[in-house]
Design a protein around this motif. Sequence first.
Motif, mmCIF file in Angstrom:
data_model
loop_
_atom_site.group_PDB
_atom_site.id
_atom_site.type_symbol
_atom_site.label_atom_id
_atom_site.label_comp_id
_atom_site.label_asym_id
_atom_site.label_seq_id
_atom_site.Cartn_x
_atom_site.Cartn_y
_atom_site.Cartn_z
ATOM 1 N N GLY A 157 9.373 25.128 -12.783
ATOM 2 C CA GLY A 157 9.536 23.801 -13.362
ATOM 3 C C GLY A 157 10.449 22.904 -12.558
ATOM 4 O O GLY A 157 10.849 21.833 -13.026
ATOM 5 N N ARG A 158 10.779 23.323 -11.341
ATOM 6 C CA ARG A 158 11.644 22.535 -10.463
ATOM 7 C C ARG A 158 10.808 21.929 -9.343
ATOM 8 O O ARG A 158 9.817 22.521 -8.907
ATOM 9 C CB ARG A 158 12.743 23.415 -9.872
ATOM 10 N N SER A 159 11.233 20.768 -8.854
ATOM 11 C CA SER A 159 10.400 20.059 -7.886
ATOM 12 C C SER A 159 10.813 20.251 -6.434
ATOM 13 O O SER A 159 10.020 20.011 -5.526
ATOM 14 C CB SER A 159 10.414 18.557 -8.197
ATOM 15 N N LYS A 160 12.064 20.670 -6.192
ATOM 16 C CA LYS A 160 12.565 20.675 -4.818
ATOM 17 C C LYS A 160 12.420 22.038 -4.144
ATOM 18 O O LYS A 160 12.436 23.082 -4.805
ATOM 19 C CB LYS A 160 14.036 20.244 -4.787
ATOM 20 N N ILE A 161 12.263 21.990 -2.830
ATOM 21 C CA ILE A 161 12.349 23.205 -2.030
ATOM 22 C C ILE A 161 13.510 23.052 -1.058
ATOM 23 O O ILE A 161 13.938 21.930 -0.761
ATOM 24 C CB ILE A 161 11.044 23.497 -1.259
ATOM 25 N N LEU A 162 14.023 24.166 -0.579
ATOM 26 C CA LEU A 162 15.115 24.153 0.396
ATOM 27 C C LEU A 162 14.655 24.879 1.649
ATOM 28 O O LEU A 162 14.097 25.979 1.566
ATOM 29 C CB LEU A 162 16.362 24.824 -0.177
ATOM 30 N N VAL A 163 14.865 24.233 2.786
ATOM 31 C CA VAL A 163 14.536 24.838 4.072
ATOM 32 C C VAL A 163 15.760 24.749 4.981
ATOM 33 O O VAL A 163 16.699 24.004 4.711
ATOM 34 C CB VAL A 163 13.330 24.149 4.745
ATOM 35 N N PHE A 164 15.711 25.515 6.081
ATOM 36 C CA PHE A 164 16.810 25.487 7.049
ATOM 37 C C PHE A 164 16.455 24.587 8.227
ATOM 38 O O PHE A 164 15.307 24.564 8.698
ATOM 39 C CB PHE A 164 17.123 26.908 7.522
ATOM 40 N N ASN A 165 17.413 23.862 8.692
ATOM 41 C CA ASN A 165 17.223 22.919 9.785
ATOM 42 C C ASN A 165 16.666 23.631 11.011
ATOM 43 O O ASN A 165 17.226 24.615 11.490
ATOM 44 C CB ASN A 165 18.568 22.269 10.139
ATOM 45 N N GLY A 166 15.534 23.099 11.517
ATOM 46 C CA GLY A 166 14.895 23.698 12.685
ATOM 47 C C GLY A 166 13.880 24.762 12.353
ATOM 48 O O GLY A 166 13.382 25.441 13.249
ATOM 49 N N CYS A 167 13.533 24.894 11.078
ATOM 50 C CA CYS A 167 12.620 25.954 10.647
ATOM 51 C C CYS A 167 11.199 25.694 11.137
ATOM 52 O O CYS A 167 10.850 24.593 11.560
ATOM 53 C CB CYS A 167 12.616 26.057 9.129
ATOM 54 N N TYR A 168 10.377 26.736 11.022
ATOM 55 C CA TYR A 168 8.952 26.596 11.326
ATOM 56 C C TYR A 168 8.138 27.287 10.244
ATOM 57 O O TYR A 168 8.245 28.503 10.053
ATOM 58 C CB TYR A 168 8.610 27.204 12.688
ATOM 59 N N HIS A 169 7.310 26.500 9.552
ATOM 60 C CA HIS A 169 6.417 27.043 8.525
ATOM 61 C C HIS A 169 5.036 26.407 8.643
ATOM 62 O O HIS A 169 4.417 26.039 7.649
ATOM 63 C CB HIS A 169 7.014 26.824 7.135
ATOM 64 N N GLY A 170 4.579 26.277 9.892
ATOM 65 C CA GLY A 170 3.293 25.644 10.127
ATOM 66 C C GLY A 170 3.389 24.143 9.944
ATOM 67 O O GLY A 170 4.418 23.522 10.220
ATOM 68 N N THR A 171 2.308 23.561 9.449
ATOM 69 C CA THR A 171 2.255 22.104 9.316
ATOM 70 C C THR A 171 2.325 21.669 7.851
ATOM 71 O O THR A 171 1.737 20.659 7.461
ATOM 72 C CB THR A 171 0.980 21.544 9.969
ATOM 73 N N VAL A 172 3.049 22.418 7.036
ATOM 74 C CA VAL A 172 3.293 22.008 5.651
ATOM 75 C C VAL A 172 4.159 20.747 5.666
ATOM 76 O O VAL A 172 5.269 20.753 6.219
ATOM 77 C CB VAL A 172 4.006 23.126 4.869
ATOM 78 N N ASP A 173 3.677 19.683 5.054
ATOM 79 C CA ASP A 173 4.406 18.412 5.085
ATOM 80 C C ASP A 173 5.852 18.571 4.620
ATOM 81 O O ASP A 173 6.779 18.010 5.219
ATOM 82 C CB ASP A 173 3.719 17.382 4.175
ATOM 83 N N ASP A 174 6.047 19.318 3.524
ATOM 84 C CA ASP A 174 7.354 19.392 2.871
ATOM 85 C C ASP A 174 8.483 19.854 3.786
ATOM 86 O O ASP A 174 9.648 19.562 3.509
ATOM 87 C CB ASP A 174 7.279 20.368 1.687
ATOM 88 N N VAL A 175 8.177 20.579 4.872
ATOM 89 C CA VAL A 175 9.242 21.181 5.667
ATOM 90 C C VAL A 175 9.687 20.296 6.832
ATOM 91 O O VAL A 175 10.638 20.646 7.533
ATOM 92 C CB VAL A 175 8.821 22.568 6.203
ATOM 93 N N PHE A 176 9.060 19.147 7.026
ATOM 94 C CA PHE A 176 9.374 18.313 8.185
ATOM 95 C C PHE A 176 10.560 17.384 7.895
ATOM 96 O O PHE A 176 10.471 16.162 8.005
ATOM 97 C CB PHE A 176 8.153 17.516 8.628
ATOM 98 N N VAL A 177 11.664 18.006 7.515
ATOM 99 C CA VAL A 177 12.907 17.290 7.274
ATOM 100 C C VAL A 177 13.988 17.943 8.127
ATOM 101 O O VAL A 177 14.147 19.168 8.105
ATOM 102 C CB VAL A 177 13.301 17.321 5.782
ATOM 103 N N ASP A 178 14.718 17.147 8.885
ATOM 104 C CA ASP A 178 15.756 17.642 9.777
ATOM 105 C C ASP A 178 17.126 17.137 9.328
ATOM 106 O O ASP A 178 17.229 16.145 8.599
ATOM 107 C CB ASP A 178 15.506 17.162 11.214
ATOM 108 N N LEU A 179 18.155 17.813 9.808
ATOM 109 C CA LEU A 179 19.513 17.309 9.654
ATOM 110 C C LEU A 179 19.895 16.561 10.924
ATOM 111 O O LEU A 179 19.861 17.118 12.020
ATOM 112 C CB LEU A 179 20.495 18.463 9.422
ATOM 113 N N VAL A 180 20.236 15.315 10.764
ATOM 114 C CA VAL A 180 20.698 14.492 11.883
ATOM 115 C C VAL A 180 22.090 13.984 11.526
ATOM 116 O O VAL A 180 22.250 13.248 10.549
ATOM 117 C CB VAL A 180 19.742 13.319 12.154
#
Length: 454
Positions: A157-180
């Motif tokens: 029932g939660r909407s957010k996912i958490l990934v690590f900066n520089g990760c690779y999980h294919g071309t899933v849109d949700d993971v294309f967030v970086d720390l700048v």
Amino acid sequence: MQHPTRQGLNWAKAQQLASRERAFFAAYHPQSLALSRRADQHLLYGVPLHWMIDWSTPFSLFVDFAKGARFNDVDGHEYVDFCLGDTGAMFGHAPAPVAAAVAAQTARGFTTMLPSEDAAIVGELLAERFGLPFWQFAMTATDANRFVIRWARAITGRSKILVFNGCYHGTVDDVFVDLVAGRPVQRGSLLGQAYDLTQHTVVVEFNDLAGLEAALQQGDVACVLAEPALTNIGMVLPDSDFWQTAQALIRQYGALLVIDETHTISTGPSGYSQAHGLSPDLFVLGKPIGGGIPCAVYGFTAEVAGRMRQAKHDAPPGHSGIGTTLTANMLAMAAIRANLEYVMTADAYQHMFNLAERLAAGLCNAIASTGVPWCVTQVGARTEFQFAPTAPRNGTEADAILDSELEHVLHLYLLNRGVLITPFHNMMLVCPDTTVADVDRLVEHFTACVNELI
């Protein structure tokens, strides 16, 4: 100002070397050049997928056939392959048991939208090997990760996912967030993205337990989707206590742990998780599971399976948004079964480990002898040299030591001498068909190239 990755190098010599190697490639690959020009008439950028132009070559290298640890191009040149389809062919090109199983299945049907006997057997084999009782299938790890994210959101029932900066999980849109500079930023290279990913994706640095806990404390993270070691921004290994503490935090705050082992299956027959005591709620494995045939799997605990059934029961009738028509087709099931039974064996892995250790040692010796301030990182059968004296601890550090120009010089030098490594960063894989002579050949040419650069 000198690029930080080029300490100890003569960059003028490097540029001369790059020009020489490009000219050599062009002269010795007339058939590839002709095919590149032909393909350019109807294929975008002259290749089936636009990122295929990211290699170091001045035009595309076209493959004639591939078998074991080798492939031949259309001009008749043979190469020792340490790229191996970026893990898709981690067990060698066209492993005989998989090729035989697929050939036999082609006479008995490709796809029916119904299970075959192989599907039941594959489920048993996966449960036995990876320690998770329930499994589902996808065509690629990208799809598997996308489906897992959807399941995680549905059952928590939660909407957010958490990934690590520089990760690779294919071309899933949700993971294309970086720390700048410490702030989450949607990756600028992501084409056609219509909504702000940072509204539903949280990103923290790998090995940052304080940052992980701070993010989880918000109570809105459905799952942590992670590689056990970062692999696609240059390898980043976990600190010795990272995963033990991280797993406890993830469970404490009610999120699910999803481990994507598409690359780290190089660690052993049961992956990094089994080798290092990780206990994921869900587990994803893509490219290598079918010996090179497109397919992927995701497994999960009995507790998660129960929550999945409840979520599906509670939802209105209709398409779940999970699965595709060709998922778990009979060809894929035959390939996975043969690969698990006959190819992904403990003996095969031991052979690969021995060669990877020899490769890592050889690269370390070459680096020491030439005096360049580089290091070598290894995860089982996966080895990488990195342009820094010590290995990075997170995605920001790993990104800072990437140097595509320098990589291209090294990669093309090796390619022109019959050795292929990955086209990005400096990753190398060995497979059951790789030999000691192959490894020594790579080390020899790597050493010669670095000597030309200093």
